[in-house]
Design an enzyme around this catalytic site. Structure first.
Site, short mmCIF file in Angstrom:
data_model
loop_
_atom_site.label_atom_id
_atom_site.label_comp_id
_atom_site.label_asym_id
_atom_site.label_seq_id
_atom_site.Cartn_x
_atom_site.Cartn_y
_atom_site.Cartn_z
N GLU A 156 -59.50 10.98 17.25
CA GLU A 156 -60.68 11.27 17.41
C GLU A 156 -61.57 9.78 17.53
O GLU A 156 -62.32 9.61 18.47
CB GLU A 156 -61.46 11.94 16.36
N HIS A 159 -61.40 8.69 21.21
CA HIS A 159 -62.27 9.16 21.93
C HIS A 159 -63.72 8.74 21.70
O HIS A 159 -64.29 8.43 22.72
CB HIS A 159 -62.47 10.62 21.82
N ASP A 166 -58.12 13.41 26.24
CA ASP A 166 -56.79 14.06 25.95
C ASP A 166 -55.64 13.97 26.98
O ASP A 166 -56.05 13.86 28.11
CB ASP A 166 -57.04 15.51 25.45
#
Length: 897
Positions: A156, A159, A166
């Site tokens: 995460e 990101h 992804d």
């Protein structure tokens, strides 16, 4: 002429304006300033703090090795809700707040799913907004469900911090390779596994071979890639960090550029590691080669305090002036807007004090808790009525700090709302004291001639900065921005309307305010005017009427009238009509605010974000808007931004759904955003999670996670409307008119292709003439049997005749069918296609995503009634035994032993 009343962010070209954002800094090789905030609605549980510490500590080591010893987590603050029990080790926050947290711990709005996710709606390489973990994720005994929490956090974090995406695709889990084989969408290809269909009941699962769809040549819809539990592949964390062997990001060497995943689509087929290494964090950062492991993170536990606010209001002589180049706020408007802020915006239970200043500061009110109307009126009585003297902003700030400290409160985490024309060039003399105070300074600058140092006060303290003109509604909207940042949505004021017009004699301003079922407490209708009170007509949804006599007029300001509706306000359409009774043109405006109706039903809210605080022409700015009820995204909404050019001309800009995370966005070049209007009929939806499985010997499955009934997947809401203030920013370097065309059409990112007989049918969303506005002049389409040619050398690929293709307006759906020339079409023929858009100035867009079309000729239908031979299935059932394993918060996986 109608004029839009909004948060007036009159931006001076070249000034830095604050944007809500993270405090994270990479100092050397360690990340400092990370804020993890627990939502106020989460029940007290000290284990959450301990589990969070364990997760981050584990993640720091994972991150260190995944980045080749370049980075680790050094300092982390955990923000604890005010409702939790106080402890000696809990410190007082400074700039940290729930609203600006990098990681939040919160329940999903519906009791469904605990998958972690990152709110990420920017382009490749752009930072995300926040990571969301649920208490169940942190507290549950779920190693076999999600994998190590530290590895999930690093997934995460990639990101959030580096803007990668992804490497799996739930919508397209398989694709056809250049060798005409069916391959699972993954990175890297070295991850081994099998493709199977699992049909599970409550007690057992049947495992079958995947059948090929006779029409498409692809596997049937229920087919899944089941990776082996034991792997040797080290990549990739963005595909399946749950695998024990996976400890790296995909590099250029291990990347799968052909996989139809979001990383390839958004990042032009670059690997995650290439994007990470190009980030501002790692461009010039060396690894810690001599260090085997990083030092453990240091944690600070901070407990949210009661909200403490001190109004610091400028009453210097310049506040009364009106100049040709600078518009100052009149004292009556200051009085009325501050009164509205105290009555309608400040949350109940907050502590508020007030200071006024000219060349000398004076404490007007010590901290008073806003619980009932008497407390509010005590402060209102001392609002400034005269304007004279010089300007000493530092004097006002120091007096504001004194108001807080003499009430035995800490300035850390307190808020100063500074209203001033900013004509004081000695502001920098108290910068050090401001930094040491730990207070958040929100600045409302009256007119664009405020000293440049004024913005720095907000920037250095994480506060809001707006610039307001003399218009009352603009000023009210600016103050509406100064809401609590605790994350408690039930107490926050919500703006339903902010509208005004310049009306001729006997001319009406008519409209409708929608009070939806999520709001209705503390509802106020406020009408302002410049000369004479208008004729007022207001009708609630049941037909009850309100007129001038029902509104109260401020004795100290006869230019405003207020009506408080008894709680709760009727749900539905409130119709209003305002008529100018003055012989000359009159500026008349209406503002409507409310709060949540129920302490258990979250209100619909809207938030906006600009991708950067400053830009330089011709680099565009991107606006994002999110509409939600709790953590449920709201769909089908009209989102409009009211914008204004430097010359004062106003325009309305529509935001479009960007197709990811239900975020609305638009790109623009040299216009200033003022107000966001969000409304129309809507529905609310959550994403349903799919399952992915592991393979090692025989398959053993857990009972499936509780699902959500179809009627719970979508919540219907009635019409609604919201007015909200966005981040302020400036665009510098914009040339005087005529502005040269420097903006090519935007990149097409959703090109799709498929064969229809011997033709290929393309579909995509039209781009604009300038980014996402207008329409392109023409398209250029090319095809190849090798996707790398389109990716690396587009113009050398085979051209497609597009002479009959005329571009549509931006965001329209485009389709185009053509027959490939000089191409032998047979079973298995595969073609890659990409597209560019060209505008009327011959500026060319980036190459689109690469679409694949495969010609598949179905085999003859077998004569047997059984289309699935016995050897296509594994004829045994397996008892359910182990727990589901979830990948990266979007994909569920299952342990197989």
């Amino acid at each position: 002429m109608e004029w839009f009343l909004n948060v007036v962010l009159v931006l001076v070209m070249g000034l830095l304006l604050v944007v809500k954002g993270s405090m994270i800094q990479l100092n050397g090789n360690g990340y400092d300033g990370i804020v993890i905030a627990i939502n106020p609605s989460v029940l007290e549980d000290e284990k959450l703090i301990q589990k969070t510490k364990e997760m981050v500590t584990e993640a720091s080591t994972v991150l260190f090795h995944a980045t080749n010893k370049r980075a680790y987590f050094r300092n982390v603050s955990i923000l604890i809700p005010m409702t939790w029990t106080s402890k000696p080790e809990y410190l007082i926050p400074k700039l940290e707040s729930y609203e600006q947290a990098d990681v939040i711990v919160a329940d999903p709005y519906l009791k469904y799913g605990n998958d972690p996710y990152t709110l990420q709606y920017g382009q490749c390489g752009e930072k995300g907004r926040y990571i969301h973990f649920t208490p169940n994720f942190l507290l549950g005994d779920n190693l076999n469900i999600y994998g190590p929490r530290g590895k999930v956090f690093v997934h995460e974090w990639a990101h959030l911090r580096w803007g990668v995406f992804d490497e799996y695709n739930l919508d397209q889990p398989f694709y056809i390779t250049r060798q005409n084989t069916i391959e699972a969408t993954r990175c890297s290809r070295n991850i081994a596994g099998v493709n199977r269909v699992l049909k599970c009941s409550n007690k057992s699962c049947a495992i079958k071979m995947c059948k090929t769809n006779r029409k498409t040549g692809m596997y049937e819809a229920k087919c899944q890639f089941i990776p082996e539990k034991s792997q040797s592949a080290k990549a990739s964390i963005m595909f399946m960090q749950s695998l024990d062997s996976v400890v790296e990001f995909c590099t250029k060497k291990t990347h799968n550029p052909d996989a139809p995943n979001l990383q390839n689509k958004m990042c032009n087929h670059r690997s995650t590691w290439e994007v990470i290494m190009a980030s501002e964090d790692f461009r010039n950062l060396s690894s810690m080669r001599r260090t085997h492991s990083p030092p453990p993170p240091t944690f600070s536990l901070l407990k949210t305090q009661e909200r403490i606010i001190c109004l610091v209001l400028d009453k210097s002589g310049s506040m009364n002036l009106l100049g040709s180049s600078t518009v100052r706020m009149t004292r009556m408007n200051i009085h009325q807007a501050a009164k509205l802020y105290l009555i309608q915006i400040v949350e109940k239970g907050s502590w508020v004090g007030m200071v006024t200043f000219d060349n000398v500061a004076k404490i007007q009110n010590n901290l008073t808790q806003i619980i009932h109307e008497n407390a509010t009126q005590e402060i209102i009585r001392n609002l400034p009525k005269n304007a004279d003297g010089g300007t000493s902003i530092c004097g006002g700030l120091k007096a504001g700090f004194q108001v807080i400290t003499q009430s035995s409160r800490s300035t850390s985490g307190s808020e100063i709302v500074l209203l001033t024309d900013g004509e004081d060039h000695d502001i920098s003399t108290c910068f050090n004291e401001v930094k040491q105070s730990g207070a958040v300074i929100h600045t409302v600058a009256l007119g664009p001639d405020a000293a440049k140092e004024l913005e720095k006060l907000s920037i250095m303290t994480g506060g809001y900065k707006v610039t307001s003109s003399a218009n009352m509604n603009n000023f009210i909207d600016a103050f509406s921005r100064m809401k609590s940042r605790s994350g408690n949505l039930f107490q926050q004021a919500i703006q339903l309307e902010s509208k005004g017009s310049t009306l001729k004699f006997k001319e009406w301003m008519n409209g409708t305010v929608v009070v939806d079922s999520t709001v209705g407490n503390d509802t106020f209708f406020v009408i302002t005017w410049t000369q004479s009170i208008p004729k007022i007509y207001l009708q609630d949804p049941k037909g009850k009427e309100y007129h001038n006599a029902d509104f109260s007029t401020d004795k100290d300001n006869n230019k405003a009238a207020r009506l408080q509706i008894p709680d709760p306000a009727e749900t539905g359409n409130w119709i209003y009509k305002l008529r100018n009774e003055n012989n000359s043109p009159e500026d008349i405006a209406l503002t409507v605010t409310t709060r949540a109706k129920s302490p258990v039903v979250l209100p619909v809210i809207a938030t906006v974000h600009v991708n950067q605080s400053t830009g330089h022409f011709p680099s565009p700015m991107t606006i994002y808007a999110q509409v939600s009820q709790g953590f449920l995204p709201v769909l089908g909404v009209d989102v409009m931004a009211i914008i204004e050019t430097e010359s004062g001309l106003q325009e309305t800009l529509e935001l479009w759904d960007n197709g990811a995370d239900f975020i609305y966005m638009c790109i623009y070049t040299h216009l200033h955003v003022y107000k966001w209007q969000i409304g129309r009929k809507l529905s609310t939806t959550i994403l349903k999670k799919n399952n992915l499985f592991f393979l090692e010997g025989e398959i053993k499955l857990n009972p499936p996670r509780p699902g959500v009934k179809n009627n719970e997947m979508e919540v219907k809401l009635e019409d609604f409307n919201r007015i909200t203030t966005g981040d302020s920013f400036v665009m510098s370097g914009v040339p005087s008119k005529p502005i040269p065309d420097k903006f090519p059409p935007g990149k097409i990112t959703d090109l799709e292709a498929r064969f229809q007989a011997n033709h290929i049918l393309l579909s995509w969303t039209a781009t604009g003439n300038d980014l996402d506005k207008g329409k392109a002049d023409h398209y250029k389409i090319r095809m190849s049997k090798n996707s790398a040619i389109l990716r690396d050398n587009f113009d050398k690929a085979t051209p497609v005749d597009t002479s009959g293709l005329k571009p549509k307006e931006a965001n329209s759906k485009e389709t185009f069918k053509f027959k490939p020339e000089n191409l032998k079409i047979e079973n298995g023929t595969k073609v890659y296609i990409a597209i560019q858009a060209i505008d009327d100035a011959s500026l060319i867009s980036e190459v689109s995503n690469i679409a694949q079309a495969v010609k598949f000729i179905p085999p003859p239908v077998p004569s047997t009634e059984d289309p699935c031979p016995n050897n296509n299935s594994i004829g045994y059932n397996i008892n359910i035994a182990t727990i589901i394993l979830v990948v990266v918060g979007a994909v569920a996986t299952i342990n197989i032993f």
